[in-house]
Design a protein around this motif. Structure first.
Motif, PDB file in Angstrom:
ATOM      1  N   THR A 120       4.000  -2.849   2.485  1.00  0.00           N
ATOM      2  CA  THR A 120       3.628  -3.993   3.313  1.00  0.00           C
ATOM      3  C   THR A 120       4.654  -5.111   3.247  1.00  0.00           C
ATOM      4  O   THR A 120       4.707  -5.939   4.150  1.00  0.00           O
ATOM      5  CB  THR A 120       2.260  -4.556   2.893  1.00  0.00           C
ATOM      6  N   THR A 121       5.424  -5.147   2.175  1.00  0.00           N
ATOM      7  CA  THR A 121       6.395  -6.226   1.978  1.00  0.00           C
ATOM      8  C   THR A 121       7.716  -5.669   1.470  1.00  0.00           C
ATOM      9  O   THR A 121       7.799  -4.520   1.033  1.00  0.00           O
ATOM     10  CB  THR A 121       5.907  -7.256   0.938  1.00  0.00           C
ATOM     11  N   THR A 122       8.734  -6.514   1.548  1.00  0.00           N
ATOM     12  CA  THR A 122       9.991  -6.213   0.865  1.00  0.00           C
ATOM     13  C   THR A 122      10.227  -7.339  -0.133  1.00  0.00           C
ATOM     14  O   THR A 122      10.028  -8.502   0.217  1.00  0.00           O
ATOM     15  CB  THR A 122      11.169  -6.143   1.860  1.00  0.00           C
ATOM     16  N   PRO A 123      10.535  -7.009  -1.365  1.00  0.00           N
ATOM     17  CA  PRO A 123      10.487  -5.662  -1.927  1.00  0.00           C
ATOM     18  C   PRO A 123       9.064  -5.299  -2.355  1.00  0.00           C
ATOM     19  O   PRO A 123       8.253  -6.169  -2.628  1.00  0.00           O
ATOM     20  CB  PRO A 123      11.392  -5.789  -3.155  1.00  0.00           C
ATOM     21  N   MET A 124       8.798  -4.016  -2.386  1.00  0.00           N
ATOM     22  CA  MET A 124       7.550  -3.474  -2.924  1.00  0.00           C
ATOM     23  C   MET A 124       7.914  -2.183  -3.637  1.00  0.00           C
ATOM     24  O   MET A 124       8.694  -1.387  -3.119  1.00  0.00           O
ATOM     25  CB  MET A 124       6.535  -3.223  -1.822  1.00  0.00           C
ATOM     26  N   ALA A 125       7.355  -1.990  -4.822  1.00  0.00           N
ATOM     27  CA  ALA A 125       7.728  -0.856  -5.670  1.00  0.00           C
ATOM     28  C   ALA A 125       6.633   0.203  -5.714  1.00  0.00           C
ATOM     29  O   ALA A 125       5.440  -0.118  -5.722  1.00  0.00           O
ATOM     30  CB  ALA A 125       8.023  -1.346  -7.087  1.00  0.00           C
ATOM     31  N   PHE A 126       7.081   1.457  -5.781  1.00  0.00           N
ATOM     32  CA  PHE A 126       6.207   2.615  -5.945  1.00  0.00           C
ATOM     33  C   PHE A 126       6.841   3.488  -7.021  1.00  0.00           C
ATOM     34  O   PHE A 126       8.032   3.795  -6.927  1.00  0.00           O
ATOM     35  CB  PHE A 126       6.096   3.407  -4.637  1.00  0.00           C
ATOM     36  N   LEU A 127       6.088   3.891  -8.019  1.00  0.00           N
ATOM     37  CA  LEU A 127       6.605   4.744  -9.091  1.00  0.00           C
ATOM     38  C   LEU A 127       5.890   6.079  -9.042  1.00  0.00           C
ATOM     39  O   LEU A 127       4.653   6.148  -9.057  1.00  0.00           O
ATOM     40  CB  LEU A 127       6.402   4.079 -10.454  1.00  0.00           C
ATOM     41  N   ILE A 128       6.679   7.152  -8.997  1.00  0.00           N
ATOM     42  CA  ILE A 128       6.164   8.504  -8.822  1.00  0.00           C
ATOM     43  C   ILE A 128       6.573   9.347 -10.027  1.00  0.00           C
ATOM     44  O   ILE A 128       7.739   9.313 -10.446  1.00  0.00           O
ATOM     45  CB  ILE A 128       6.737   9.119  -7.529  1.00  0.00           C
ATOM     46  N   ASP A 129       5.627  10.106 -10.566  1.00  0.00           N
ATOM     47  CA  ASP A 129       5.967  10.981 -11.695  1.00  0.00           C
ATOM     48  C   ASP A 129       6.582  12.287 -11.195  1.00  0.00           C
ATOM     49  O   ASP A 129       6.655  12.537  -9.988  1.00  0.00           O
ATOM     50  CB  ASP A 129       4.757  11.215 -12.613  1.00  0.00           C
ATOM     51  N   THR A 130       7.006  13.116 -12.099  1.00  0.00           N
ATOM     52  CA  THR A 130       7.709  14.358 -11.761  1.00  0.00           C
ATOM     53  C   THR A 130       6.851  15.347 -10.971  1.00  0.00           C
ATOM     54  O   THR A 130       7.366  16.257 -10.337  1.00  0.00           O
ATOM     55  CB  THR A 130       8.274  15.007 -13.031  1.00  0.00           C
ATOM     56  N   HIS A 131       5.534  15.152 -10.982  1.00  0.00           N
ATOM     57  CA  HIS A 131       4.621  16.020 -10.235  1.00  0.00           C
ATOM     58  C   HIS A 131       4.344  15.492  -8.833  1.00  0.00           C
ATOM     59  O   HIS A 131       3.566  16.092  -8.084  1.00  0.00           O
ATOM     60  CB  HIS A 131       3.308  16.189 -10.996  1.00  0.00           C
ATOM     61  N   GLY A 132       4.932  14.342  -8.494  1.00  0.00           N
ATOM     62  CA  GLY A 132       4.730  13.766  -7.174  1.00  0.00           C
ATOM     63  C   GLY A 132       3.539  12.845  -7.073  1.00  0.00           C
ATOM     64  O   GLY A 132       3.134  12.465  -5.973  1.00  0.00           O
ATOM     65  N   ILE A 133       2.968  12.462  -8.213  1.00  0.00           N
ATOM     66  CA  ILE A 133       1.795  11.586  -8.233  1.00  0.00           C
ATOM     67  C   ILE A 133       2.252  10.127  -8.303  1.00  0.00           C
ATOM     68  O   ILE A 133       3.091   9.769  -9.135  1.00  0.00           O
ATOM     69  CB  ILE A 133       0.887  11.898  -9.442  1.00  0.00           C
ATOM     70  N   LEU A 134       1.677   9.305  -7.439  1.00  0.00           N
ATOM     71  CA  LEU A 134       1.970   7.878  -7.457  1.00  0.00           C
ATOM     72  C   LEU A 134       1.279   7.247  -8.665  1.00  0.00           C
ATOM     73  O   LEU A 134       0.064   7.332  -8.800  1.00  0.00           O
ATOM     74  CB  LEU A 134       1.481   7.216  -6.164  1.00  0.00           C
TER      75      LEU A 134
END
Length: 184
Positions: A120-134
Motif C-alpha cells: 500500500t505504501t513505499t517503502p513497505m516490507a515483506f519477509l518470506i521464508d524458504t518455503h514461500g510463507i510470508l
C-alpha cells in the motif's frame, strides 16, 4: 492518485510467485530466489518517494548485514506516474546507480504482484521464508525520520528471528510511507 483494493497476502500465507523484469535486463522469479536463499525480503519501492530516500541506507545496510546468513532483499517498483519518466526501467537503472543499490530492483508494470502482496505504501516490507510463507509485513522500523535513533527495527528483528529459527516477535505492523499510485 487512485487507491485500489489489494489482495493482502496474510502473514502465514503463501507469498505470490512472480516473474518481473529487473534493471539488470533479467527476469526475476521469486521461486528461484527461494531455492537459493534462506529468506527473501521484498520491499515496495519507487524512485520519487521521500520515505524511500529516508530508508535507502537502512535497506542497503540490512542487505549487507544479513547477506552472508542467506538473505536477499528485492525491491519492487509498482507506482504509476504517467507524467515524466519516474517509473521507466531507464530511470530505475539511473536511480539504482545513483544510490548504489546492493539488491535487485524490479519493475511491476502491471501492478499485479504488488496488489497480491498487499503493498500500500513505499517503502513497505515483506519477509518470506524458504518455503514461500510470508512471515512479516509492514514497516521497516518505527523511526523513519531519525535513522540513528533507538526504536523498533521491525524488519531487522524479523529477519534475525527467522534466520535463527525463532518466532518473529512482531509479525505485522501498519506501513508508513507514501501511498502507492495505482493505475485506474
Amino acid at each position: 492518485m487512485t487507491l485500489l483494493e489489494t489482495s493482502n497476502t496474510p502473514v502465514g500465507g503463501y507469498a505470490p510467485d512472480f516473474e518481473l523484469p529487473g534493471i539488470d535486463n533479467q527476469v526475476h522469479h521469486l521461486s528461484r530466489y527461494l531455492e537459493s536463499f534462506r529468506a527473501v525480503g521484498v520491499i515496495s519501492l519507487c524512485n520519487y518517494c521521500p520515505y524511500v530516500n529516508l530508508y535507502l541506507d537502512r535497506i542497503k545496510n540490512i542487505q549487507a548485514e544479513f547477506a552472508a546468513e542467506g538473505l536477499i532483499l528485492i525491491a519492487i517498483n509498482a507506482s504509476d506516474i504517467t507524467e515524466g519518466s519516474w517509473t521507466s526501467l531507464a530511470s530505475m537503472k539511473a536511480f539504482a546507480q545513483q544510490h548504489q543499490l546492493n539488491f535487485p530492483y524490479l519493475w511491476d508494470s502491471t501492478q499485479e504482484v504488488s496488489r497480491t502482496f498487499g503493498a500500500t505504501t513505499t517503502p513497505m516490507a515483506f519477509l518470506i521464508d524458504t518455503h514461500g510463507i510470508l512471515r512479516y509485513r509492514g514497516q521497516i522500523d518505527n523511526h523513519p525520520h531519525k535513522p540513528s535513533s533507538i526504536g523498533e527495527d521491525y524488519l531487522r528483528n524479523a529477519i534475525a528471528a527467522l534466520l535463527k529459527g525463532e518466532k518473529i516477535p512482531v509479525p505485522e505492523t501498519e506501513p508508513v510511507g507514501t501511498s502507492l499510485i495505482w493505475r485506474i
